[in-house]
Design an enzyme around this catalytic site. Sequence first.
Site, PDB file in Angstrom:
ATOM      1  N   ASP A 123       1.120  28.316  82.074  1.00  0.00           N
ATOM      2  CA  ASP A 123       0.245  29.228  82.376  1.00  0.00           C
ATOM      3  C   ASP A 123      -0.651  29.198  83.607  1.00  0.00           C
ATOM      4  O   ASP A 123      -1.009  27.853  83.714  1.00  0.00           O
ATOM      5  CB  ASP A 123      -0.491  29.846  81.150  1.00  0.00           C
ATOM      6  CG  ASP A 123      -1.651  31.139  81.390  1.00  0.00           C
ATOM      7  OD1 ASP A 123      -1.223  32.083  80.563  1.00  0.00           O
ATOM      8  OD2 ASP A 123      -2.584  30.905  82.162  1.00  0.00           O
ATOM      9  N   ASN A 127      -6.805  36.528  92.132  1.00  0.00           N
ATOM     10  CA  ASN A 127      -6.664  37.925  92.269  1.00  0.00           C
ATOM     11  C   ASN A 127      -8.183  38.317  92.733  1.00  0.00           C
ATOM     12  O   ASN A 127      -8.240  39.040  93.766  1.00  0.00           O
ATOM     13  CB  ASN A 127      -6.458  38.608  91.167  1.00  0.00           C
ATOM     14  CG  ASN A 127      -5.052  38.717  90.680  1.00  0.00           C
ATOM     15  OD1 ASN A 127      -4.131  38.711  91.759  1.00  0.00           O
ATOM     16  ND2 ASN A 127      -4.585  38.904  89.489  1.00  0.00           N
ATOM     17  N   ASP A 176       0.312  37.815  93.540  1.00  0.00           N
ATOM     18  CA  ASP A 176       1.605  37.953  93.500  1.00  0.00           C
ATOM     19  C   ASP A 176       2.305  36.934  94.163  1.00  0.00           C
ATOM     20  O   ASP A 176       3.284  36.189  93.941  1.00  0.00           O
ATOM     21  CB  ASP A 176       2.148  39.278  94.149  1.00  0.00           C
ATOM     22  CG  ASP A 176       1.703  40.212  93.234  1.00  0.00           C
ATOM     23  OD1 ASP A 176       1.384  40.210  92.138  1.00  0.00           O
ATOM     24  OD2 ASP A 176       1.951  41.510  93.701  1.00  0.00           O
ATOM     25  N   GLU A 225       0.938  36.085  84.218  1.00  0.00           N
ATOM     26  CA  GLU A 225       0.946  34.689  84.814  1.00  0.00           C
ATOM     27  C   GLU A 225       1.856  33.514  84.095  1.00  0.00           C
ATOM     28  O   GLU A 225       0.978  32.573  84.102  1.00  0.00           O
ATOM     29  CB  GLU A 225      -0.185  34.273  85.468  1.00  0.00           C
ATOM     30  CG  GLU A 225      -1.321  34.998  85.065  1.00  0.00           C
ATOM     31  CD  GLU A 225      -1.967  34.431  83.342  1.00  0.00           C
ATOM     32  OE1 GLU A 225      -1.402  34.810  82.449  1.00  0.00           O
ATOM     33  OE2 GLU A 225      -2.598  33.277  83.548  1.00  0.00           O
TER      34      GLU A 225
HETATM   35  P1  GH3 Z   1      -6.694  30.771  82.393  1.00  0.00           P
HETATM   36  O1  GH3 Z   1      -6.857  29.791  83.123  1.00  0.00           O
HETATM   37  O2  GH3 Z   1      -7.512  30.519  80.967  1.00  0.00           O
HETATM   38  O3  GH3 Z   1      -5.304  31.190  82.086  1.00  0.00           O
HETATM   39  O4  GH3 Z   1      -7.350  32.167  83.101  1.00  0.00           O
HETATM   40  P2  GH3 Z   1      -6.670  33.273  83.834  1.00  0.00           P
HETATM   41  O5  GH3 Z   1      -7.623  33.763  84.743  1.00  0.00           O
HETATM   42  O6  GH3 Z   1      -5.268  32.825  84.286  1.00  0.00           O
HETATM   43  O7  GH3 Z   1      -6.213  34.171  82.668  1.00  0.00           O
HETATM   44  P3  GH3 Z   1      -6.428  35.649  82.362  1.00  0.00           P
HETATM   45  O8  GH3 Z   1      -5.540  35.780  81.148  1.00  0.00           O
HETATM   46  O9  GH3 Z   1      -8.021  35.672  82.164  1.00  0.00           O
HETATM   47  O10 GH3 Z   1      -5.867  36.520  83.620  1.00  0.00           O
HETATM   48  C1  GH3 Z   1      -4.838  36.671  83.742  1.00  0.00           C
HETATM   49  C2  GH3 Z   1      -4.821  37.444  84.871  1.00  0.00           C
HETATM   50  O11 GH3 Z   1      -3.284  37.739  85.544  1.00  0.00           O
HETATM   51  C3  GH3 Z   1      -5.199  39.039  84.790  1.00  0.00           C
HETATM   52  C4  GH3 Z   1      -4.040  40.123  85.282  1.00  0.00           C
HETATM   53  O12 GH3 Z   1      -5.036  40.979  86.213  1.00  0.00           O
HETATM   54  C5  GH3 Z   1      -3.618  39.210  86.155  1.00  0.00           C
HETATM   55  N1  GH3 Z   1      -2.107  39.650  86.453  1.00  0.00           N
HETATM   56  C6  GH3 Z   1      -1.226  39.904  85.373  1.00  0.00           C
HETATM   57  N2  GH3 Z   1      -0.198  40.154  85.913  1.00  0.00           N
HETATM   58  C7  GH3 Z   1      -0.149  40.445  87.289  1.00  0.00           C
HETATM   59  C8  GH3 Z   1       0.625  40.607  88.516  1.00  0.00           C
HETATM   60  O13 GH3 Z   1       1.931  40.949  88.117  1.00  0.00           O
HETATM   61  N3  GH3 Z   1       0.185  40.276  89.578  1.00  0.00           N
HETATM   62  C9  GH3 Z   1      -1.196  39.809  89.771  1.00  0.00           C
HETATM   63  N4  GH3 Z   1      -1.534  39.552  91.041  1.00  0.00           N
HETATM   64  N5  GH3 Z   1      -1.943  39.652  88.776  1.00  0.00           N
HETATM   65  C10 GH3 Z   1      -1.356  39.780  87.485  1.00  0.00           C
HETATM   66 MG    MG Z   2      -3.933  31.892  83.216  1.00  0.00          MG
HETATM   67 MG    MG Z   3      -2.237  34.139  80.458  1.00  0.00          MG
END
Ligand code: GH3
Ligand code: MG
Ligand code: MG
Length: 384
Positions: free
Chosen positions: A260, A268, A277, A303
């Site tokens: 992860d 983002n 991305d 992710e």
């Molecule tokens: P942690 O270290 O605890 O994993 O924090 P994190 O920010 O990585 O985890 P969190 O689950 O809070 O956020 C995941 C983010 O991933 C939120 C979502 O907007 C983003 N995301 C999900 N799918 C995609 C994608 O296909 N492209 C992009 N750019 N962002 C994405």
């Molecule tokens: Mg994460």
């Molecule tokens: Mg996650």
Amino acid sequence: MHAPEAPSDAPEHARELDETIRGERVRYVFLNSALPIFFSPIGGALMSLALMETTDRHRLWLWTAGLVALALIRLVMRQRFGAVISRAGTDFGRWERLFIGTIASIGLWWGVGAVLLLNPASPTQPFMVYAFVMLMVGGTIASYSAHPWCVYLAVLGLALPTTLWFALQPTTVHRVLAVGAVMYVVAGFRSVRTLSHFFTRTYRLAHEVRVERDRAERSARSDFLTGLDNRRAFWEQGERAVQGVAGAGAERPLVAVIVDIDHFKRINDTHGHAHGDAALRAMADTLRQLVRKTDVFGRIGGEEFALVLPDTTLEDARALAERLREHILQRVVAHEGVSFRFTASFGMAVLRDADERLEALLARADEALYTAKERGRNRVELAP
Ligand code: GH3
Ligand code: MG
Ligand code: MG
């Protein structure tokens, strides 16, 4: 930008399809040649029998023997082609030339032979010859309709000599029959062309359906952004790998890893979604570079990535996870003038026993991942 699948090379595809259709035409000629091989000498023998009273017998014998010899050559050829037809790399072009060559030469043997056997002194004999030649023309059109050139060449050899002879006679009835022969041949060629058109179209359609089905299947199983296997494909293959261990019965180690990206939301938020991305693609790239082709891995969520490593010990799995972690840590992602780095956390779990399912195994790996996040991220943790 990573295209998940390279667009098909159109001219290359068209060429391949043309080759396939050509191969199918040759195959069709081959399949349909069984009857004509025998019908040609039998027809010749019947005609000789009918001409016995009005024609020089030595010539008849010679001509029929020639037909039998040509039929034998074709029989041997058919046998050999039958042995190679389904083999990959069969040179259809070579067989095509051979088939057309022999079929055309038989046509010529018939056509030229018929004129040489004609007895102008007899009031009925030429009409018998004419009838036999036209019957052979009909048989040729019916047998080889899938291959127009085969028909054109064989029929021209067959019909032209007798038709010319009839056309050059001073009597009206001969000339009328010559015109009839031309009409018959023209109509035959026309229908062969039409059939050939449908033959090609059927193959083209079948091919397009196949290509589209493959494309749909591929895209249903792959993640559009990274080109990796998607959750569904990963799950299917992962289940299979886990069941492989259960089936083997023996002690075969299997490890699952969940990866992860750390603080992905921050990437983002700071740089924009497009940069997020780019990070995902960099992650996928790293996996493709460092993980064996025989392992199962894919993007299972936003992710989140997962790996199933069959026949891998805990030590080896940990070494791989550490290598991945290092690699990601070092990697600079550059996108639209912005460069940044990111880290990832890893949770691992070893398959407990042959009864454990993928779902339970991944749930434990996920717990380990949670621990890795708690303990400061950018680290590898193992489920208890
Ligand atoms: P942690 O270290 O605890 O994993 O924090 P994190 O920010 O990585 O985890 P969190 O689950 O809070 O956020 C995941 C983010 O991933 C939120 C979502 O907007 C983003 N995301 C999900 N799918 C995609 C994608 O296909 N492209 C992009 N750019 N962002 C994405
Ligand atoms: Mg994460
Ligand atoms: Mg996650």
